[in-house]
Write a protein that holds these residues in place. Sequence first.
Motif, PDB file in Angstrom:
ATOM      1  N   ASN A 115       5.089   3.186   4.142  1.00 56.51           N
ATOM      2  CA  ASN A 115       3.651   3.173   3.911  1.00 56.51           C
ATOM      3  C   ASN A 115       2.951   2.806   5.217  1.00 56.51           C
ATOM      4  O   ASN A 115       3.141   1.715   5.739  1.00 56.51           O
ATOM      5  N   SER A 116       2.148   3.714   5.718  1.00 57.04           N
ATOM      6  CA  SER A 116       1.447   3.464   6.978  1.00 57.04           C
ATOM      7  C   SER A 116      -0.043   3.213   6.754  1.00 57.04           C
ATOM      8  O   SER A 116      -0.848   3.339   7.679  1.00 57.04           O
ATOM      9  N   ASP A 117      -0.429   2.857   5.530  1.00 55.57           N
ATOM     10  CA  ASP A 117      -1.823   2.506   5.234  1.00 55.57           C
ATOM     11  C   ASP A 117      -2.101   1.081   5.688  1.00 55.57           C
ATOM     12  O   ASP A 117      -2.186   0.167   4.892  1.00 55.57           O
ATOM     13  N   GLY A 118      -2.222   0.895   6.963  1.00 52.18           N
ATOM     14  CA  GLY A 118      -2.476  -0.418   7.546  1.00 52.18           C
ATOM     15  C   GLY A 118      -2.054  -0.395   8.995  1.00 52.18           C
ATOM     16  O   GLY A 118      -1.505   0.599   9.489  1.00 52.18           O
ATOM     17  N   SER A 119      -2.299  -1.481   9.684  1.00 53.12           N
ATOM     18  CA  SER A 119      -1.913  -1.532  11.089  1.00 53.12           C
ATOM     19  C   SER A 119      -0.427  -1.814  11.269  1.00 53.12           C
ATOM     20  O   SER A 119       0.107  -1.648  12.360  1.00 53.12           O
ATOM     21  N   ILE A 120       0.240  -2.237  10.201  1.00 55.71           N
ATOM     22  CA  ILE A 120       1.686  -2.445  10.203  1.00 55.71           C
ATOM     23  C   ILE A 120       2.289  -1.522   9.151  1.00 55.71           C
ATOM     24  O   ILE A 120       1.850  -1.510   8.000  1.00 55.71           O
ATOM     25  N   THR A 121       3.261  -0.726   9.537  1.00 53.90           N
ATOM     26  CA  THR A 121       3.945   0.124   8.570  1.00 53.90           C
ATOM     27  C   THR A 121       4.852  -0.746   7.696  1.00 53.90           C
ATOM     28  O   THR A 121       5.561  -1.609   8.194  1.00 53.90           O
ATOM     29  N   SER A 122       4.789  -0.512   6.402  1.00 54.39           N
ATOM     30  CA  SER A 122       5.574  -1.301   5.456  1.00 54.39           C
ATOM     31  C   SER A 122       6.504  -0.388   4.664  1.00 54.39           C
ATOM     32  O   SER A 122       6.379   0.827   4.685  1.00 54.39           O
ATOM     33  N   THR A 123       7.431  -1.016   3.976  1.00 55.68           N
ATOM     34  CA  THR A 123       8.293  -0.336   3.017  1.00 55.68           C
ATOM     35  C   THR A 123       7.853  -0.815   1.645  1.00 55.68           C
ATOM     36  O   THR A 123       7.733  -2.026   1.415  1.00 55.68           O
ATOM     37  N   SER A 125       7.812  -0.297  -2.844  1.00 50.06           N
ATOM     38  CA  SER A 125       8.267   0.243  -4.117  1.00 50.06           C
ATOM     39  C   SER A 125       7.126  -0.042  -5.075  1.00 50.06           C
ATOM     40  O   SER A 125       6.768  -1.207  -5.297  1.00 50.06           O
ATOM     41  N   VAL A 126       6.511   1.011  -5.622  1.00 51.71           N
ATOM     42  CA  VAL A 126       5.227   0.877  -6.303  1.00 51.71           C
ATOM     43  C   VAL A 126       5.279   1.408  -7.735  1.00 51.71           C
ATOM     44  O   VAL A 126       5.810   2.480  -7.991  1.00 51.71           O
ATOM     45  N   ASN A 127       4.692   0.658  -8.651  1.00 52.55           N
ATOM     46  CA  ASN A 127       4.466   1.090 -10.022  1.00 52.55           C
ATOM     47  C   ASN A 127       2.950   1.105 -10.211  1.00 52.55           C
ATOM     48  O   ASN A 127       2.343   0.081 -10.533  1.00 52.55           O
ATOM     49  N   THR A 128       2.319   2.250  -9.990  1.00 56.78           N
ATOM     50  CA  THR A 128       0.859   2.333 -10.079  1.00 56.78           C
ATOM     51  C   THR A 128       0.371   2.156 -11.515  1.00 56.78           C
ATOM     52  O   THR A 128      -0.728   1.645 -11.728  1.00 56.78           O
ATOM     53  N   THR A 129       1.162   2.548 -12.498  1.00 53.04           N
ATOM     54  CA  THR A 129       0.756   2.384 -13.900  1.00 53.04           C
ATOM     55  C   THR A 129       0.561   0.917 -14.234  1.00 53.04           C
ATOM     56  O   THR A 129      -0.427   0.533 -14.856  1.00 53.04           O
ATOM     57  N   ALA A 130       1.494   0.078 -13.804  1.00 54.40           N
ATOM     58  CA  ALA A 130       1.421  -1.352 -14.091  1.00 54.40           C
ATOM     59  C   ALA A 130       0.645  -2.124 -13.028  1.00 54.40           C
ATOM     60  O   ALA A 130       0.395  -3.318 -13.188  1.00 54.40           O
ATOM     61  N   GLY A 131       0.274  -1.463 -11.926  1.00 55.66           N
ATOM     62  CA  GLY A 131      -0.454  -2.146 -10.854  1.00 55.66           C
ATOM     63  C   GLY A 131       0.402  -3.163 -10.129  1.00 55.66           C
ATOM     64  O   GLY A 131      -0.036  -4.252  -9.791  1.00 55.66           O
ATOM     65  N   PHE A 132       1.646  -2.794  -9.869  1.00 56.43           N
ATOM     66  CA  PHE A 132       2.630  -3.712  -9.286  1.00 56.43           C
ATOM     67  C   PHE A 132       3.333  -3.045  -8.125  1.00 56.43           C
ATOM     68  O   PHE A 132       3.732  -1.881  -8.225  1.00 56.43           O
ATOM     69  N   SER A 133       3.469  -3.752  -7.015  1.00 54.12           N
ATOM     70  CA  SER A 133       4.247  -3.211  -5.900  1.00 54.12           C
ATOM     71  C   SER A 133       4.994  -4.324  -5.183  1.00 54.12           C
ATOM     72  O   SER A 133       4.579  -5.482  -5.198  1.00 54.12           O
ATOM     73  N   ILE A 134       6.102  -3.942  -4.588  1.00 53.05           N
ATOM     74  CA  ILE A 134       6.892  -4.826  -3.737  1.00 53.05           C
ATOM     75  C   ILE A 134       6.730  -4.289  -2.327  1.00 53.05           C
ATOM     76  O   ILE A 134       6.856  -3.085  -2.095  1.00 53.05           O
ATOM     77  N   VAL A 135       6.448  -5.161  -1.386  1.00 49.92           N
ATOM     78  CA  VAL A 135       6.173  -4.748  -0.015  1.00 49.92           C
ATOM     79  C   VAL A 135       7.049  -5.538   0.943  1.00 49.92           C
ATOM     80  O   VAL A 135       7.175  -6.756   0.825  1.00 49.92           O
ATOM     81  N   LYS A 136       7.640  -4.833   1.904  1.00 51.49           N
ATOM     82  CA  LYS A 136       8.421  -5.469   2.963  1.00 51.49           C
ATOM     83  C   LYS A 136       7.844  -4.984   4.295  1.00 51.49           C
ATOM     84  O   LYS A 136       7.585  -3.798   4.467  1.00 51.49           O
ATOM     85  N   TYR A 137       7.633  -5.921   5.193  1.00 51.11           N
ATOM     86  CA  TYR A 137       7.115  -5.563   6.507  1.00 51.11           C
ATOM     87  C   TYR A 137       7.588  -6.573   7.542  1.00 51.11           C
ATOM     88  O   TYR A 137       8.034  -7.670   7.198  1.00 51.11           O
ATOM     89  N   THR A 138       7.481  -6.208   8.798  1.00 52.19           N
ATOM     90  CA  THR A 138       7.756  -7.114   9.907  1.00 52.19           C
ATOM     91  C   THR A 138       6.446  -7.348  10.637  1.00 52.19           C
ATOM     92  O   THR A 138       5.796  -6.391  11.071  1.00 52.19           O
TER      93      THR A 138
END
Length: 158
Positions: A115-123, A125-138
């Motif tokens: 995901n490059s929607d930001g100044s830091i690219t992240s990894t 895993s998203v559940n848009t139906t439930a409004g839940f995501s897990i994000v990993k970034y450095t």
Amino acid sequence: MAYTTINKSTDHFNTVLYTGNTSGQSITGVGFQPDWLWVKSRSAAYQNSLRDSIRGSTKTLRSNGNNAEQTQSDSVTSFDSDGFTLGADSNSFVNENGATYASWNWKASGSTASNSDGSITSTVSVNTTAGFSIVKYTGNGNSTATIGHGLSVAPSMI
């Protein structure tokens, strides 16, 4: 956040109770492969154990301590299609013989994406139906950095 009608909440979140056995076991009945798992003993004052599918099942965080991420290779050994598998490690706070546990299981997407929607690219895993995501970034040391999360609106809780 906009609300979505969820007809069957257990398709996105489910609680499963189990008893530890110190010898390894499969915990089933979740109904999906959990992407985020939170385990807490119901019968002993053990630490909480939080794990996610992006970092891997052997990486744990303790929400009630100040420990950094720990690797426990024989604790939660895998996330499975209907739950998760526990190894024989009795010091992991998730499978002590005779102890009872609650596992809270969340479903994200079951896979990861860049995901490059930001100044830091992240990894993510998203559940848009439930409004839940897990994000990993450095982090990059920039105090004004932004990180994409994969949801269509700002999260209510991080």
